[in-house]
Design a protein around this motif. Sequence first.
Motif, PDB file in Angstrom:
ATOM      1  N   PRO A 178       0.837  -1.202   0.000  1.00 52.10           N
ATOM      2  CA  PRO A 178       0.000   0.000   0.000  1.00 52.10           C
ATOM      3  C   PRO A 178       0.869   1.249   0.000  1.00 52.10           C
ATOM      4  CG  PRO A 178      -0.073  -1.120   2.129  1.00 52.10           C
ATOM      5  CD  PRO A 178       0.643  -2.027   1.181  1.00 52.10           C
ATOM      6  N   ALA A 179       0.448   2.212  -0.820  1.00 52.81           N
ATOM      7  CA  ALA A 179       1.194   3.463  -0.870  1.00 52.81           C
ATOM      8  C   ALA A 179       0.783   4.291   0.328  1.00 52.81           C
ATOM      9  CB  ALA A 179       0.876   4.190  -2.156  1.00 52.81           C
ATOM     10  N   GLU A 180       1.743   4.790   1.047  1.00 52.12           N
ATOM     11  CA  GLU A 180       1.405   5.555   2.252  1.00 52.12           C
ATOM     12  C   GLU A 180       1.790   7.014   2.080  1.00 52.12           C
ATOM     13  OE1 GLU A 180       3.250   3.441   5.429  1.00 52.12           O
ATOM     14  OE2 GLU A 180       1.898   1.737   5.135  1.00 52.12           O
ATOM     15  N   GLY A 181       0.936   7.862   2.609  1.00 51.02           N
ATOM     16  CA  GLY A 181       1.235   9.297   2.599  1.00 51.02           C
ATOM     17  C   GLY A 181       1.240   9.916   1.226  1.00 51.02           C
ATOM     18  N   ILE A 182       0.566   9.273   0.271  1.00 49.94           N
ATOM     19  CA  ILE A 182       0.567   9.823  -1.081  1.00 49.94           C
ATOM     20  C   ILE A 182      -0.139  11.180  -1.136  1.00 49.94           C
ATOM     21  CG2 ILE A 182      -0.528   9.528  -3.330  1.00 49.94           C
ATOM     22  CD1 ILE A 182       0.234   6.676  -3.292  1.00 49.94           C
ATOM     23  N   GLU A 183      -1.236  11.279  -0.333  1.00 48.60           N
ATOM     24  CA  GLU A 183      -2.057  12.489  -0.422  1.00 48.60           C
ATOM     25  C   GLU A 183      -1.237  13.737  -0.155  1.00 48.60           C
ATOM     26  OE1 GLU A 183      -2.629   9.967   1.703  1.00 48.60           O
ATOM     27  OE2 GLU A 183      -3.995   8.863   0.397  1.00 48.60           O
ATOM     28  N   ALA A 214       4.731  11.780  -5.946  1.00 46.71           N
ATOM     29  CA  ALA A 214       5.843  10.913  -5.572  1.00 46.71           C
ATOM     30  C   ALA A 214       5.284   9.693  -4.866  1.00 46.71           C
ATOM     31  CB  ALA A 214       6.805  11.671  -4.667  1.00 46.71           C
ATOM     32  N   GLY A 215       5.683   8.520  -5.266  1.00 48.14           N
ATOM     33  CA  GLY A 215       5.286   7.301  -4.573  1.00 48.14           C
ATOM     34  C   GLY A 215       4.100   6.579  -5.174  1.00 48.14           C
ATOM     35  N   GLU A 216       3.458   7.145  -6.200  1.00 42.78           N
ATOM     36  CA  GLU A 216       2.267   6.463  -6.716  1.00 42.78           C
ATOM     37  C   GLU A 216       2.400   6.081  -8.194  1.00 42.78           C
ATOM     38  OE1 GLU A 216      -1.307   8.755  -6.569  1.00 42.78           O
ATOM     39  OE2 GLU A 216      -0.454  10.446  -7.670  1.00 42.78           O
ATOM     40  N   HIS A 265       7.907  -9.155 -13.956  1.00 40.64           N
ATOM     41  CA  HIS A 265       9.154  -8.509 -13.550  1.00 40.64           C
ATOM     42  C   HIS A 265       9.088  -6.999 -13.804  1.00 40.64           C
ATOM     43  CE1 HIS A 265      13.663  -8.794 -13.073  1.00 40.64           C
ATOM     44  NE2 HIS A 265      13.517  -7.591 -13.583  1.00 40.64           N
ATOM     45  N   ILE A 266       8.610  -6.635 -15.004  1.00 39.22           N
ATOM     46  CA  ILE A 266       8.541  -5.207 -15.358  1.00 39.22           C
ATOM     47  C   ILE A 266       7.541  -4.491 -14.444  1.00 39.22           C
ATOM     48  CG2 ILE A 266       7.743  -3.605 -17.136  1.00 39.22           C
ATOM     49  CD1 ILE A 266       8.960  -5.468 -19.220  1.00 39.22           C
ATOM     50  N   ARG A 267       6.382  -5.129 -14.207  1.00 32.54           N
ATOM     51  CA  ARG A 267       5.362  -4.483 -13.372  1.00 32.54           C
ATOM     52  C   ARG A 267       5.876  -4.267 -11.951  1.00 32.54           C
ATOM     53  NH1 ARG A 267       0.893  -8.537 -15.789  1.00 32.54           N
ATOM     54  NH2 ARG A 267       0.734  -7.515 -17.819  1.00 32.54           N
ATOM     55  N   GLN A 268       6.531  -5.304 -11.429  1.00 31.90           N
ATOM     56  CA  GLN A 268       7.069  -5.191 -10.080  1.00 31.90           C
ATOM     57  C   GLN A 268       8.089  -4.060 -10.007  1.00 31.90           C
ATOM     58  OE1 GLN A 268       6.011  -7.606  -7.523  1.00 31.90           O
ATOM     59  NE2 GLN A 268       6.677  -5.804  -6.415  1.00 31.90           N
ATOM     60  N   ALA A 269       8.918  -3.968 -11.046  1.00 30.99           N
ATOM     61  CA  ALA A 269       9.948  -2.928 -11.057  1.00 30.99           C
ATOM     62  C   ALA A 269       9.310  -1.541 -11.071  1.00 30.99           C
ATOM     63  CB  ALA A 269      10.866  -3.112 -12.260  1.00 30.99           C
ATOM     64  N   LEU A 270       8.208  -1.386 -11.804  1.00 27.41           N
ATOM     65  CA  LEU A 270       7.539  -0.081 -11.860  1.00 27.41           C
ATOM     66  C   LEU A 270       6.957   0.285 -10.497  1.00 27.41           C
ATOM     67  CD1 LEU A 270       5.732  -0.301 -15.334  1.00 27.41           C
ATOM     68  CD2 LEU A 270       7.685   1.131 -14.736  1.00 27.41           C
ATOM     69  N   ILE A 271       6.357  -0.710  -9.810  1.00 28.47           N
ATOM     70  CA  ILE A 271       5.809  -0.442  -8.483  1.00 28.47           C
ATOM     71  C   ILE A 271       6.925  -0.051  -7.529  1.00 28.47           C
ATOM     72  CG2 ILE A 271       4.696  -1.509  -6.489  1.00 28.47           C
ATOM     73  CD1 ILE A 271       3.126  -3.249  -8.494  1.00 28.47           C
ATOM     74  N   ARG A 329       7.427   3.248  -5.223  1.00 30.68           N
ATOM     75  CA  ARG A 329       7.532   3.211  -3.766  1.00 30.68           C
ATOM     76  C   ARG A 329       8.845   3.804  -3.271  1.00 30.68           C
ATOM     77  NH1 ARG A 329       2.971   2.778  -4.756  1.00 30.68           N
ATOM     78  NH2 ARG A 329       1.601   1.022  -4.238  1.00 30.68           N
ATOM     79  N   SER A 330       9.823   3.863  -4.153  1.00 34.70           N
ATOM     80  CA  SER A 330      11.087   4.476  -3.728  1.00 34.70           C
ATOM     81  C   SER A 330      11.033   5.986  -3.901  1.00 34.70           C
ATOM     82  CB  SER A 330      12.252   3.892  -4.537  1.00 34.70           C
ATOM     83  OG  SER A 330      12.175   4.333  -5.867  1.00 34.70           O
ATOM     84  N   GLY A 331       9.861   6.513  -4.267  1.00 33.32           N
ATOM     85  CA  GLY A 331       9.698   7.959  -4.276  1.00 33.32           C
ATOM     86  C   GLY A 331       9.567   8.601  -5.634  1.00 33.32           C
ATOM     87  N   SER A 332       9.379   7.808  -6.676  1.00 37.69           N
ATOM     88  CA  SER A 332       9.201   8.384  -8.007  1.00 37.69           C
ATOM     89  C   SER A 332       7.718   8.425  -8.364  1.00 37.69           C
ATOM     90  CB  SER A 332       9.934   7.540  -9.055  1.00 37.69           C
ATOM     91  OG  SER A 332      11.299   7.451  -8.749  1.00 37.69           O
ATOM     92  N   ALA A 333       7.400   9.221  -9.361  1.00 36.25           N
ATOM     93  CA  ALA A 333       6.033   9.265  -9.887  1.00 36.25           C
ATOM     94  C   ALA A 333       6.001   8.430 -11.157  1.00 36.25           C
ATOM     95  CB  ALA A 333       5.635  10.696 -10.183  1.00 36.25           C
ATOM     96  N   VAL A 334       5.062   7.477 -11.221  1.00 36.43           N
ATOM     97  CA  VAL A 334       5.017   6.574 -12.376  1.00 36.43           C
ATOM     98  C   VAL A 334       3.659   6.695 -13.060  1.00 36.43           C
ATOM     99  CG1 VAL A 334       5.161   4.183 -13.147  1.00 36.43           C
ATOM    100  CG2 VAL A 334       6.643   4.982 -11.294  1.00 36.43           C
TER     101      VAL A 334
END
Lengths: 374, 521
Positions: free
Chosen positions: B250-255, B287-289, B448-454, B458-463
């Motif tokens: 779960p993405a936290e603190g996105i808001e 960031a993060g979502e 693999h690609i989907r996991q990498a995007l998530i 979660r490491s702080g990028s916007a996807v």
Amino acid sequence: MMRLELVKRPQRSMLFSALSPFIAFGLTIIAGAILFALLGVNPLNAFRIYFIEPVSQVWQLHELAIKAAPLILIAVGLSVCYKANVWNIGAEGQFILGGIFGSAIPVLFPGFEGPLVLPLMLLFGMVGGAAYAAIPALLKTRFGTNEILTSLMLVYVAQFFLDWLVRGPWRDPQGHGFPQTIQFNDSAVLPELMPDAGRANWGFVFALIAAVLVWLLMSRLLKGFEVRVLGSSPRAGRFAGFGLNRMVFFAFLLSGALAGLAGISEVSGAIGQLQPVISPGYGFTAIIVAFLGRLNPLGIVAAGLVLALTYLGGEAVQSALGISDKVARVFQGMLLFFVLGCDTLIHYRIRLVGMALTKGAAKLEAAPKLKEAR
Amino acid sequence: MSANHDGANLLEVRGLTKIFGTLTACDHIDLNIAKGEIHALLGENGAGKSTLVKMLFGSLEPNSGEIFWNGEAVRITSPGMAKKLGIGMVFQHFSLFEALTAAENIALSLDDGSPISSIAAKARALSFSYGLPLDPDSLVGDLSVGERQRIEIIRCLLQTPQLIILDEPTSVLTPQEADKLFETLERLRSEGKSILYISHRLEEVKRICDRATVLRHGKVVGHCNPREETASSLARMMVGNEVKAVVRAPAEGIETAAPLLEIRALSRKPATPFSIPLKNINLNVRAGEVIGIAGVAGNGQGEFFESVSGEVLQQDAGSVRIRGKDAGALSITGRRLMGAAFVPEERLGHGAAPRMKLSENLLLSRHATDGKVFVSSGGLVRAAAVYAAAQRIIVAMDVRKSAPDPEAAALSGGNLQKFIVGRELDRSPAVMVVNQPTWGVDAGAAAHIRQALIELARSGSAVLVISQDLDELFEISDAIAVMHNGELSKPLPIAEATFEKIGLLMGGAEPGHAEHALETA
């Protein structure tokens, strides 16, 4: 019944990429032999006069270098254009404008002498060629015109402009009415490399330096990568952030400058003054040189020497056998024709198909055939 | 060849083999299709489905093996011959002329010289009786993808085939359009026609197919009744082992996170008569979502991608903002330098130059971004560093290839996609925009690609992920927006999103879109 079928190779063949010019040269020789035989000349004798005699003495090698220098200089520039998918066919005109711009200094300021004169002339020549090449580039990028047509048509404009100059404003007043400018003063003449051995001048050195520099540009620098990407897949080039219009200008300006340098080197080195005609079609022959040299600057050096030989050979058979020197043009044309034909083998291989075998296992086991069904 | 032709099988294939160079694309394939059944051909990309079908349709010749049609041994040497036998095909990629009408397009494929008016009348009657509404006089360029597919199906039906081959027919349809297609297929089955249904979507195979043949690596690995299987048991047969499920923490603190990519009132006029104008698009990616953009192909996704990536510049510099700064007037290189990375839909010719090596294709998108690592200040390419980085990506993404540094075109589509995605992930970009991240990629690599995007998010990028694959978007997105006719709906948080809601939006059911929905109905 047999028929030929072209089968697309999965990868381009490096072997045939290297071999294609040699096959083409061989086919040109065969076709040339038939041509000479039809003209009633012994082909072996004709080939000796055409290809061997013109290079059997040292001074003749110098003549070869004189002819090869402009071909190599121009073709090296054109190779960048063609790799970028920019079709500059007007190098002949850029060559002439280079000659005119560079000659402006000794013609308009005949009293100006010293070590600065020659470098300035060469610089002017490059600027003149580049400026003239900028016209089709501008027309293409601004209005979407086809650069093949515009650059080609500008050749004729350049030829008539030169003709008018040497018959009009720039004519030598002491020249007994001949359509030519004054002879350049000594400091405006490109020096010979080895005056005791032959007439070859610094133009040949410029050609070799240009070939090496453009080879480095294309194989080592980001700019060369940019040229290759935009030339082979423009959309990927745009994705890379490379500008297509910028590239059109870059290719035209570079090839124009090299053609201009070839022009002023020819006028200042081999001729020594401006005349109505300063090129036996170097700008067009260089197109053949570029393709024969695989658009690779180092290959172009070799191809330039071969094509220079066709000029010398043409003159030789004319004087020895009384055959028109247009035979040189025929040889050049055949060579281009065959090399473009042989290039098919880079992407395709030839398969013989037996038409009679329409059923049975024989056809099932034939080599895999990939139709364009994707 | 033991003959067992009791007449029940319309088509029988025995030991069909096709070899390309060193690759055996189809290895002794056996397949039986009975009269009046919908038969699924299942398999991953590269399993040999397309090769098999091309041999059945006469566009490829097998190296060995036999084909029996109604019990008779036949050699199908051309698509024309396949049509004569009674085999029709609806391709995944349509071959239609946009500037011609539907009826004219149909006439082109029927070389019997009958007048357009009679073809239009026949097509109209056929479309009516099969519940495939289509106006034969409309220009193809004005039609939706679903309607274009109907032209292909009607064109195929006009030749009264006994066997209809459908190649991934639902990949371009909304869930509702797909339902309509299934009704048509069931209707055809009830008339005794046979259908070979190629798909990798297991749920729909389970729903409409009577039998299935599963291919893996060019071999038949099993025949089954899909209704008795579960989606995961079918997937196991296709892939050969369990596909690791994508984990979405779960993405936290996105808001409260800062938006790294902002699209504000982005509009774009159509560049060509057949491209889609973009209308007032607004979107924030924080960031993060991971934000997903769903939509039927050809609703402006390509135009949107070009505008966001900077391949096309905006009039208003503020309409695209990256990390809080206006980027609308910057080129794609400028936007990359601000920390954005892009993966376009087309791999060959857009994301990669086909005739260039992988290392050169690395340079394609990263010549400006990595400081002086790849290109010195003098413009000299550091070939060794580029090569090393390419090898690093090849290992990280498990790119399968035949040479150390092959040309891009020599890779399979899925492997090239892994490289192109890996090329951008390797930079850890702050903003990542991907169009069709796993199109044509096998299940293992897609996971693999989907996991990498998530994980990148979660490491702080916007996807931002644009995809036609709803399963994929539901798997990875924190919110899904829908693009329809150049407009973008509000993103629906994943907790509220359902297939039905998204499907309705894909069909143009957003209140603001109602007007257009009426037009096309």
